[in-house]
Design a protein around this motif. Structure first.
Motif, PDB file in Angstrom:
ATOM      1  N   LYS A   1       0.819  -1.211   0.000  1.00 29.26           N
ATOM      2  CA  LYS A   1       0.000   0.000   0.000  1.00 29.26           C
ATOM      3  C   LYS A   1       0.853   1.262   0.000  1.00 29.26           C
ATOM      4  O   LYS A   1       0.453   2.290  -0.540  1.00 29.26           O
ATOM      5  CB  LYS A   1      -0.918   0.024   1.224  1.00 29.26           C
ATOM      6  N   GLN A   2       2.035   1.207   0.632  1.00 27.19           N
ATOM      7  CA  GLN A   2       2.861   2.399   0.809  1.00 27.19           C
ATOM      8  C   GLN A   2       4.045   2.488  -0.152  1.00 27.19           C
ATOM      9  O   GLN A   2       4.696   3.525  -0.217  1.00 27.19           O
ATOM     10  CB  GLN A   2       3.404   2.441   2.239  1.00 27.19           C
ATOM     11  N   ALA A   3       4.324   1.454  -0.891  1.00 24.92           N
ATOM     12  CA  ALA A   3       5.535   1.412  -1.723  1.00 24.92           C
ATOM     13  C   ALA A   3       5.405   2.308  -2.949  1.00 24.92           C
ATOM     14  O   ALA A   3       4.318   2.538  -3.472  1.00 24.92           O
ATOM     15  CB  ALA A   3       5.809  -0.021  -2.169  1.00 24.92           C
ATOM     16  N   SER A   4       6.552   2.775  -3.381  1.00 32.30           N
ATOM     17  CA  SER A   4       6.596   3.527  -4.638  1.00 32.30           C
ATOM     18  C   SER A   4       6.380   2.547  -5.793  1.00 32.30           C
ATOM     19  O   SER A   4       6.548   1.335  -5.624  1.00 32.30           O
ATOM     20  CB  SER A   4       7.956   4.213  -4.776  1.00 32.30           C
ATOM     21  N   PRO A   5       6.036   3.032  -6.948  1.00 25.48           N
ATOM     22  CA  PRO A   5       5.820   2.120  -8.089  1.00 25.48           C
ATOM     23  C   PRO A   5       7.043   1.260  -8.422  1.00 25.48           C
ATOM     24  O   PRO A   5       6.898   0.095  -8.760  1.00 25.48           O
ATOM     25  CB  PRO A   5       5.486   3.062  -9.244  1.00 25.48           C
ATOM     26  N   GLU A   6       8.246   1.837  -8.294  1.00 24.97           N
ATOM     27  CA  GLU A   6       9.459   1.059  -8.572  1.00 24.97           C
ATOM     28  C   GLU A   6       9.663  -0.034  -7.520  1.00 24.97           C
ATOM     29  O   GLU A   6      10.013  -1.168  -7.840  1.00 24.97           O
ATOM     30  CB  GLU A   6      10.703   1.967  -8.619  1.00 24.97           C
ATOM     31  N   GLY A   7       9.475   0.338  -6.257  1.00 22.09           N
ATOM     32  CA  GLY A   7       9.629  -0.633  -5.177  1.00 22.09           C
ATOM     33  C   GLY A   7       8.578  -1.720  -5.232  1.00 22.09           C
ATOM     34  O   GLY A   7       8.855  -2.886  -4.950  1.00 22.09           O
ATOM     35  N   LEU A   8       7.376  -1.344  -5.599  1.00 23.88           N
ATOM     36  CA  LEU A   8       6.292  -2.310  -5.720  1.00 23.88           C
ATOM     37  C   LEU A   8       6.571  -3.312  -6.840  1.00 23.88           C
ATOM     38  O   LEU A   8       6.387  -4.519  -6.661  1.00 23.88           O
ATOM     39  CB  LEU A   8       4.973  -1.581  -5.967  1.00 23.88           C
ATOM     40  N   ALA A   9       7.025  -2.820  -7.970  1.00 28.10           N
ATOM     41  CA  ALA A   9       7.343  -3.708  -9.085  1.00 28.10           C
ATOM     42  C   ALA A   9       8.483  -4.656  -8.725  1.00 28.10           C
ATOM     43  O   ALA A   9       8.446  -5.854  -9.052  1.00 28.10           O
ATOM     44  CB  ALA A   9       7.708  -2.890 -10.319  1.00 28.10           C
ATOM     45  N   ASP A  10       9.494  -4.137  -8.028  1.00 28.14           N
ATOM     46  CA  ASP A  10      10.620  -4.963  -7.617  1.00 28.14           C
ATOM     47  C   ASP A  10      10.174  -6.026  -6.616  1.00 28.14           C
ATOM     48  O   ASP A  10      10.588  -7.183  -6.708  1.00 28.14           O
ATOM     49  CB  ASP A  10      11.714  -4.077  -7.019  1.00 28.14           C
ATOM     50  N   ALA A  11       9.348  -5.649  -5.656  1.00 24.99           N
ATOM     51  CA  ALA A  11       8.868  -6.611  -4.656  1.00 24.99           C
ATOM     52  C   ALA A  11       8.007  -7.692  -5.297  1.00 24.99           C
ATOM     53  O   ALA A  11       8.116  -8.872  -4.948  1.00 24.99           O
ATOM     54  CB  ALA A  11       8.083  -5.882  -3.573  1.00 24.99           C
ATOM     55  N   LYS A  12       7.161  -7.301  -6.231  1.00 25.64           N
ATOM     56  CA  LYS A  12       6.309  -8.292  -6.895  1.00 25.64           C
ATOM     57  C   LYS A  12       7.126  -9.237  -7.774  1.00 25.64           C
ATOM     58  O   LYS A  12       6.782 -10.399  -7.922  1.00 25.64           O
ATOM     59  CB  LYS A  12       5.240  -7.600  -7.732  1.00 25.64           C
ATOM     60  N   ALA A  13       8.194  -8.735  -8.338  1.00 22.42           N
ATOM     61  CA  ALA A  13       9.013  -9.565  -9.224  1.00 22.42           C
ATOM     62  C   ALA A  13       9.962 -10.480  -8.459  1.00 22.42           C
ATOM     63  O   ALA A  13      10.220 -11.605  -8.895  1.00 22.42           O
ATOM     64  CB  ALA A  13       9.817  -8.685 -10.169  1.00 22.42           C
ATOM     65  N   LYS A  14      10.482 -10.027  -7.316  1.00 22.56           N
ATOM     66  CA  LYS A  14      11.524 -10.790  -6.625  1.00 22.56           C
ATOM     67  C   LYS A  14      11.071 -11.390  -5.297  1.00 22.56           C
ATOM     68  O   LYS A  14      11.422 -12.521  -4.982  1.00 22.56           O
ATOM     69  CB  LYS A  14      12.734  -9.894  -6.390  1.00 22.56           C
ATOM     70  N   LEU A  15      10.332 -10.643  -4.517  1.00 20.66           N
ATOM     71  CA  LEU A  15       9.981 -11.098  -3.167  1.00 20.66           C
ATOM     72  C   LEU A  15       8.741 -11.976  -3.147  1.00 20.66           C
ATOM     73  O   LEU A  15       8.731 -13.029  -2.503  1.00 20.66           O
ATOM     74  CB  LEU A  15       9.764  -9.879  -2.259  1.00 20.66           C
ATOM     75  N   ALA A  16       7.708 -11.577  -3.829  1.00 17.73           N
ATOM     76  CA  ALA A  16       6.433 -12.302  -3.773  1.00 17.73           C
ATOM     77  C   ALA A  16       6.544 -13.751  -4.258  1.00 17.73           C
ATOM     78  O   ALA A  16       5.989 -14.639  -3.605  1.00 17.73           O
ATOM     79  CB  ALA A  16       5.364 -11.542  -4.548  1.00 17.73           C
ATOM     80  N   PRO A  17       7.240 -14.053  -5.356  1.00 17.94           N
ATOM     81  CA  PRO A  17       7.325 -15.463  -5.770  1.00 17.94           C
ATOM     82  C   PRO A  17       7.992 -16.357  -4.722  1.00 17.94           C
ATOM     83  O   PRO A  17       7.553 -17.481  -4.490  1.00 17.94           O
ATOM     84  CB  PRO A  17       8.145 -15.419  -7.056  1.00 17.94           C
ATOM     85  N   SER A  18       9.024 -15.848  -4.074  1.00 18.04           N
ATOM     86  CA  SER A  18       9.693 -16.631  -3.030  1.00 18.04           C
ATOM     87  C   SER A  18       8.771 -16.843  -1.828  1.00 18.04           C
ATOM     88  O   SER A  18       8.685 -17.947  -1.281  1.00 18.04           O
ATOM     89  CB  SER A  18      10.970 -15.917  -2.593  1.00 18.04           C
ATOM     90  N   ALA A  19       8.082 -15.803  -1.416  1.00 11.06           N
ATOM     91  CA  ALA A  19       7.156 -15.926  -0.281  1.00 11.06           C
ATOM     92  C   ALA A  19       6.008 -16.862  -0.620  1.00 11.06           C
ATOM     93  O   ALA A  19       5.579 -17.664   0.222  1.00 11.06           O
ATOM     94  CB  ALA A  19       6.630 -14.548   0.106  1.00 11.06           C
ATOM     95  N   LEU A  20       5.506 -16.804  -1.835  1.00  9.30           N
ATOM     96  CA  LEU A  20       4.423 -17.704  -2.241  1.00  9.30           C
ATOM     97  C   LEU A  20       4.895 -19.153  -2.304  1.00  9.30           C
ATOM     98  O   LEU A  20       4.132 -20.071  -2.013  1.00  9.30           O
ATOM     99  CB  LEU A  20       3.851 -17.274  -3.591  1.00  9.30           C
ATOM    100  N   TRP A  21       6.153 -19.364  -2.666  1.00  8.61           N
ATOM    101  CA  TRP A  21       6.698 -20.715  -2.678  1.00  8.61           C
ATOM    102  C   TRP A  21       6.673 -21.306  -1.280  1.00  8.61           C
ATOM    103  O   TRP A  21       6.233 -22.440  -1.081  1.00  8.61           O
ATOM    104  CB  TRP A  21       8.133 -20.696  -3.227  1.00  8.61           C
ATOM    105  N   TRP A  22       7.145 -20.537  -0.296  1.00 12.33           N
ATOM    106  CA  TRP A  22       7.137 -21.018   1.088  1.00 12.33           C
ATOM    107  C   TRP A  22       5.716 -21.236   1.605  1.00 12.33           C
ATOM    108  O   TRP A  22       5.437 -22.193   2.322  1.00 12.33           O
ATOM    109  CB  TRP A  22       7.884 -20.047   2.005  1.00 12.33           C
ATOM    110  N   PHE A  23       4.806 -20.342   1.254  1.00 12.50           N
ATOM    111  CA  PHE A  23       3.410 -20.474   1.671  1.00 12.50           C
ATOM    112  C   PHE A  23       2.791 -21.742   1.079  1.00 12.50           C
ATOM    113  O   PHE A  23       2.135 -22.513   1.782  1.00 12.50           O
ATOM    114  CB  PHE A  23       2.620 -19.235   1.231  1.00 12.50           C
ATOM    115  N   ARG A  24       2.995 -21.951  -0.200  1.00 12.47           N
ATOM    116  CA  ARG A  24       2.422 -23.117  -0.891  1.00 12.47           C
ATOM    117  C   ARG A  24       2.934 -24.416  -0.304  1.00 12.47           C
ATOM    118  O   ARG A  24       2.164 -25.335  -0.024  1.00 12.47           O
ATOM    119  CB  ARG A  24       2.776 -23.040  -2.373  1.00 12.47           C
ATOM    120  N   TRP A  25       4.233 -24.536  -0.097  1.00 14.41           N
ATOM    121  CA  TRP A  25       4.787 -25.792   0.409  1.00 14.41           C
ATOM    122  C   TRP A  25       4.573 -25.957   1.902  1.00 14.41           C
ATOM    123  O   TRP A  25       4.561 -27.087   2.400  1.00 14.41           O
ATOM    124  CB  TRP A  25       6.240 -25.929  -0.012  1.00 14.41           C
ATOM    125  N   GLY A  26       4.413 -24.860   2.627  1.00 13.40           N
ATOM    126  CA  GLY A  26       4.011 -24.983   4.028  1.00 13.40           C
ATOM    127  C   GLY A  26       2.620 -25.580   4.142  1.00 13.40           C
ATOM    128  O   GLY A  26       2.362 -26.449   4.978  1.00 13.40           O
TER     129      GLY A  26
END
Length: 82
Positions: A35-60
């Motif tokens: 909600k608070q991230a800049s557009p650049e930070g949001l795009a970076d987080a969605k590209a790099k952080l979210a897939p890794s977090a979703l991997w851990w969530f899915r396998w958990g």
């Protein structure tokens, strides 16, 4: 089966903690950041952080399900029938 049952129960607990921990992360940490991230930070987080977090969530979640299903199935199959 005592040692195997013990390992499955503790694995179930640890996978469950991972799964619920990731759920809290998504709801409280990542959601607030998105909600608070800049557009650049949001795009970076969605590209790099979210897939890794979703991997851990899915396998958990999958680990919790499997380590819960196997002992229940074993108990159900070994119950005496009348």
């Amino acid at each position: 089966m005592d040692l195997l049952g013990f390992l499955f129960r503790w694995s179930h607990v640890l996978f469950g903690i991972t799964w619920i921990g990731m759920l809290y992360y998504f709801n409280f940490v990542q959601g607030g950041y998105f909600k608070q991230a800049s557009p650049e930070g949001l795009a970076d987080a969605k590209a790099k952080l979210a897939p890794s977090a979703l991997w851990w969530f899915r396998w958990g979640a999958m680990g919790t399900f499997i380590t819960g299903l196997i002992p229940v199935s074993y108990t159900h199959l070994t119950l005496p029938t009348n």
